[in-house]
Structures are given as C-alpha cells and as structure tokens.
Design a protein around this motif. Structure first.
Motif, PDB file in Angstrom:
ATOM      1  N   SER A  68     103.863  48.015  50.980  1.00 50.29           N
ATOM      2  CA  SER A  68     104.385  48.864  52.051  1.00 50.29           C
ATOM      3  C   SER A  68     105.794  49.295  51.658  1.00 50.29           C
ATOM      4  N   ALA A  69     105.905  50.427  51.003  1.00 54.69           N
ATOM      5  CA  ALA A  69     107.204  50.895  50.499  1.00 54.69           C
ATOM      6  C   ALA A  69     107.078  52.359  50.097  1.00 54.69           C
ATOM      7  N   ASP A  70     108.205  52.984  49.756  1.00 58.53           N
ATOM      8  CA  ASP A  70     108.178  54.357  49.255  1.00 58.53           C
ATOM      9  C   ASP A  70     107.718  54.397  47.803  1.00 58.53           C
ATOM     10  N   LEU A  71     108.086  53.367  47.044  1.00 62.12           N
ATOM     11  CA  LEU A  71     107.580  53.194  45.683  1.00 62.12           C
ATOM     12  C   LEU A  71     106.698  51.947  45.680  1.00 62.12           C
ATOM     13  N   THR A 110     109.113  42.505  40.841  1.00 60.45           N
ATOM     14  CA  THR A 110     108.089  43.483  41.212  1.00 60.45           C
ATOM     15  C   THR A 110     108.308  44.748  40.384  1.00 60.45           C
ATOM     16  N   ARG A 111     107.216  45.466  40.141  1.00 57.47           N
ATOM     17  CA  ARG A 111     107.291  46.722  39.398  1.00 57.47           C
ATOM     18  C   ARG A 111     106.550  47.783  40.205  1.00 57.47           C
ATOM     19  N   GLN A 112     107.198  48.938  40.395  1.00 58.67           N
ATOM     20  CA  GLN A 112     106.639  49.945  41.279  1.00 58.67           C
ATOM     21  C   GLN A 112     107.064  51.345  40.832  1.00 58.67           C
ATOM     22  N   GLY A 113     106.415  52.340  41.362  1.00 56.31           N
ATOM     23  CA  GLY A 113     106.701  53.724  41.011  1.00 56.31           C
ATOM     24  C   GLY A 113     105.608  54.346  40.174  1.00 56.31           C
ATOM     25  N   ALA A 171     117.544  37.084  47.733  1.00 57.84           N
ATOM     26  CA  ALA A 171     118.552  37.841  46.977  1.00 57.84           C
ATOM     27  C   ALA A 171     117.807  38.670  45.932  1.00 57.84           C
ATOM     28  N   TYR A 172     118.246  39.926  45.721  1.00 57.41           N
ATOM     29  CA  TYR A 172     117.523  40.751  44.748  1.00 57.41           C
ATOM     30  C   TYR A 172     118.437  41.805  44.128  1.00 57.41           C
ATOM     31  N   ARG A 173     117.961  42.292  42.979  1.00 58.48           N
ATOM     32  CA  ARG A 173     118.568  43.447  42.306  1.00 58.48           C
ATOM     33  C   ARG A 173     117.465  44.465  42.055  1.00 58.48           C
ATOM     34  N   ALA A 174     117.651  45.686  42.579  1.00 59.98           N
ATOM     35  CA  ALA A 174     116.645  46.738  42.437  1.00 59.98           C
ATOM     36  C   ALA A 174     117.143  47.797  41.447  1.00 59.98           C
ATOM     37  N   ASP A 230     112.565  48.394  47.194  1.00 59.05           N
ATOM     38  CA  ASP A 230     111.699  48.997  46.180  1.00 59.05           C
ATOM     39  C   ASP A 230     112.455  49.749  45.093  1.00 59.05           C
ATOM     40  N   GLY A 231     113.794  49.816  45.202  1.00 62.50           N
ATOM     41  CA  GLY A 231     114.571  50.532  44.181  1.00 62.50           C
ATOM     42  C   GLY A 231     114.722  52.003  44.468  1.00 62.50           C
ATOM     43  N   GLY A 232     114.409  52.417  45.690  1.00 65.85           N
ATOM     44  CA  GLY A 232     114.528  53.829  46.038  1.00 65.85           C
ATOM     45  C   GLY A 232     115.938  54.261  46.337  1.00 65.85           C
TER      46      GLY A 232
END
Length: 479
Positions: A68-71, A110-113, A171-174, A230-232
């Motif tokens: 559930s995300a844009d990417l 995670t990997r997306q796009g 905690a995360y880095r996108a 998601d890194g958007g």
C-alpha cells in the motif's frame, strides 16, 4: 503520543512476563488458600512449582513486499516484481498456554518502483526506490490451537496456529533513483520519536521439530504510518500525489526457528490443557492412599461399622437394616432370624407365630413400623420396599381394613408437618394399591408431629438423629 504508548505497553509487559507461568499443584498438607477453589491440591505460584518452560528465542529471514504505497514492490506500472530481504530476532515469554509476549527486532530492505536501484533506469521517466529499516516492537502472541482446543483427538500435538499483533518504533532510510541515474537519500527517520511509531499484525504456523526447536512460517502486515517510507520523497511530491494512501504498508513473509529455553521436558505454548488433567489423574492413581474404614471396627460382624451401629450385639446370621438393627418384619418382638412366621406377628413363646384358635382371629391392633423417611421428604426409600412388600402379603391375607398413618419429627411448623405426613401416608397407600392391595382396605391418615415414637424429641435438638429419623415414619393400624 505514539512513544508514550510504547513505553506504557513495555512497562506493563515486563512484570507480567516476569511472574506469569503455569504450575502443577502439590499439596504439602497445609490448609488451602481461602482465595483458591478450596482444593487441598494447591501450591504457591512460584518458579519452583512450574513444570513447563516458558522462555524461548526466535529468529528468521524473509521477503518484504511494499503493497500500500505510491511505489510498490508488485508490478508497479510497467515494471517488474521487486523483492527485498528481512530478518528478525525475538525474545519470547509464554504467559499462559494460549498467550505470550514477544520483544522483537526487525531489520530489512524493501525494494519498490519500476526497477531495482542496483540497475540502470530503463527510461527517463522510470523511478526506482529502496528503503532500509530497523524496528523494535512488542507483540502479543495468541496460540489459537491451544485456545480453541477442547477435545483430545489422541494425535501428536505438533502443529499450532499463532496470531501476532503489536506496536513499536521504526527507523529507516529511503533512497530514490530516477532516469538521471543518480541515487539520492529522500527521507531519514530516527527511532524512538513520535513519528517513528508503527504497528504490525499477522499469523504464523508452527511445527514442533522436537522439545527444543520449532519451525515457523509467518505472514505479517506492517503499517508504517508514514507516506514517505516508499522513497517517494516528501508528502507533497509528484510521486506521493499519485495515490491517496497516507501510510506506506508492506507484507513481510518469513521463515524462522524458535529455540525453547529451560530445563523442563515441554514448553508451555505446546501444553495441551487436557493432558494436564490426565497427568493429575495419573498422579492421584499412583498415590498409595490407605483409606481407613470403620475406625471402631465391626464387633458383631453384621457389615455395619460400630461408628453408626445402633445394635452392637446383632446375632450372627441375622439380616440388618442400615443402622445395624436386626430385621423384625412383622414387629412381633422376634427377629426374622428366629421368627418361624416372618410376615405374621405372634408371641415370643410361640417362635413368632400366632396361636391357633377355634374361631377367626380378631385383630385388635397391628403395627408395621420402621418405614422411615429422609428429612423433609415423602419419597419411599429402597430399603423400605421389603417391609412394604411383606405388608402387601399380610393385608391381602386378612379380612380387615387398615389405616396408613404418616408422622414427622418436630422440625418445621405444625401446618407444614401435617401436610408432609399426609403425603407420606398417601405415597405408601398408593404403593400398596399398585402392588395388589384393594383400595377399600386402606385409608391414609396424617398425624404430623402429634404422634412421636420418641416423645422426648421435642425439640428435635434434644435427641440424636436416629431417634428423629424414627419419628419420620409411616405405620399401619387395624381398624
């Protein structure tokens, strides 16, 4: 606020996990705890009294898929499926056989796009992203197999369905890579902050390999609460406007091992409650308990203990009632053992048989006593049926008619005792008629507490119970 909730949940979980356990009670002969069920088989709720392990460590690896995300990870636009990686480590505490608490650490990417950020962009419009995350959470663990287990199916208990749900901090880095070929850090979130709270829930299927190791497959759904996971980019970027989602969520499918700690043979989460019952029954069956019957013995050997025998010198071979008194069916003063005419009264000097006369026998009064009743009851006891059956034969063999008289002891009001005595008399009358006595030969009469066999029992507390029982009776009188 999210951080405050996590701290409160953690503070509540630690004391519960520290002191909760399952235990088997072993009585030490002390009086039971008044707050227990009253069983003598009660033991303190301590670590020494438990029989099951309740700590374990779990670890596993898996694949996170942003859903559930844009990417997303699953065929975003014209792209392809992108699979990340994940791992978890948890310390697990079983509270009961159906509930536990886990403190869990998760790490993954995670990997997306449209494409993998390790590869070149397929065109200038394509966007790829990846998110590296670390998370700490507290999970509630429900063992549905134990919770719903109500019938012993006599099968090896090796599979168990679990449900998980909890909260924590992430905690995360996108990172994002676009058609220009450059990879940039889009968002960084630190742990233990208000915006870093997340939730996860899911289910797992465990298989018990042996007493120490379980294999488990899990499917968890992680709700990040963040639209930038998601890194958007920021919430108002062109990518994050593609979808109306305000939270980037992902599935995490894992396969792991659980290592059960402790010195005991089994773990509480694999404990079948029915087997606990069987265990306790086996313990009781194996106990060598000598039950002392008849503390005072049975001096006359009539089968009635001296503790409640009302006739301690019963002749050998005589039949007795429940109180140890030799039976005298026709109540002529000669017990059945010596009575030559058991059902017909006669003088002692003629061995209990009537003396022959030249004319018909005139019956002035005949009493059949000993038909006793329980307190406040009009039910004919099985022990009284032999006397009543003898009464049937005697009444049928005579030409007279009889009054069936009911009586009570002195407990209760006069009105209540009167009605109770009438019911007793009518029940005996109906019994005799049902067994062959003509209706016209019988009349039921109730005398309440006005006809005591032991008049000194007024009030009832002045007499032993056997005298009060003797007052609760039905007898016969010839009219």
């Amino acid at each position: 606020m999210k951080l405050s909730l996590a701290i409160v949940a953690f503070a509540l979980a630690i004391p519960s996990a520290t002191y909760a356990q399952d235990s088997t009670a072993v009585s030490k002969g002390e009086y039971p705890n008044t707050f227990s069920s009253g069983s003598a088989n009660v033991s303190p709720f301590t670590s020494q009294s438990k029989r099951f392990n309740d700590w374990s460590i779990s670890a596993g690896v898996g694949v996170p898929l942003l859903q559930s995300a844009d990417l997303t990870s699953i065929k975003n636009g014209n792209g392809k499926n992108l699979f990340g990686y994940s791992a978890y480590l948890s310390i697990d505490k079983a509270i009961t056989h159906a509930f536990g608490i886990n403190l869990q650490y998760d790490k993954g990417e995670t990997r997306q796009g449209w494409f993998n950020t390790k590869n070149a962009a397929p065109d200038a419009t394509a966007v790829g992203a990846r998110t590296q995350y670390d998370a700490i959470s507290i999970l509630g663990d429900i063992n549905f197999s134990n919770l719903l287990r109500r019938v012993d199916n006599h099968s090896p208990y090796r599979w168990a369905l679990h449900g998980y749900a909890g909260i924590g901090t992430i905690a995360y880095r996108a990172y994002q890579k676009a058609g220009n070929g450059k990879q940039a850090l889009m968002t960084e979130v630190k742990p233990f902050q208000l915006g870093s709270m997340f939730m996860q829930a899911g289910t797992g299927l465990k298989f018990k390999v042996n007493r120490r190791i379980d294999i488990e497959g899990r499917l968890m759904y992680v709700v990040t609460g963040d639209d930038e996971f998601d890194g958007g980019g920021d919430a108002y970027s062109a990518i994050n406007k593609r979808s109306e989602q305000v939270s980037d969520n992902f599935f995490n499918a894992t396969l792991g091992l659980t290592f059960k700690l402790g010195k005991h043979e089994s773990h509480l989460m694999w404990h079948d409650p029915l087997q606990e019952i069987y265990y306790k029954l086996d313990v009781l069956a194996n106990k060598n308990q000598d039950i002392e019957v008849c503390k005072k013995g049975d001096a006359d050997n009539d089968g009635v203990c001296d503790d409640w025998d009302r006739q301690l010198d019963t002749p050998a071979g005589a039949r007795v009632d429940g109180a140890g008194v030799a039976l005298d069916t026709d109540l002529d003063g000669v017990i059945d053992l010596y009575d030559k005419c058991v059902t017909v009264p006669g003088p002692v000097e003629n061995n209990g048989c009537p003396v022959a006369t030249t004319g018909p026998v005139v019956e002035t009064e005949t009493k059949l006593e000993g038909i006793e009743f329980d307190l406040n009851s009009d039910r004919i006891l099985p022990s009284n049926t032999p006397i009543l059956n003898n009464a049937v034969n005697y009444i049928n063999s005579s030409n007279g008619s009889y009054s069936v008289i009911g009586a009570t002891d002195t407990r209760g009001t006069d009105a209540y005792n009167q009605k109770l005595s009438e019911r007793r008399a009518n029940n005996v009358k109906n019994y005799l008629i049902k067994n062959g006595v003509q209706t016209g030969k019988l009349q039921a009469v109730g005398k309440g507490e006005k006809d005591l066999k032991y008049p000194e029992c007024e009030p009832a507390t002045k007499c032993p119970e056997w005298k009060n029982r003797a007052n609760r009776r039905v007898y016969f009188e010839a009219k």
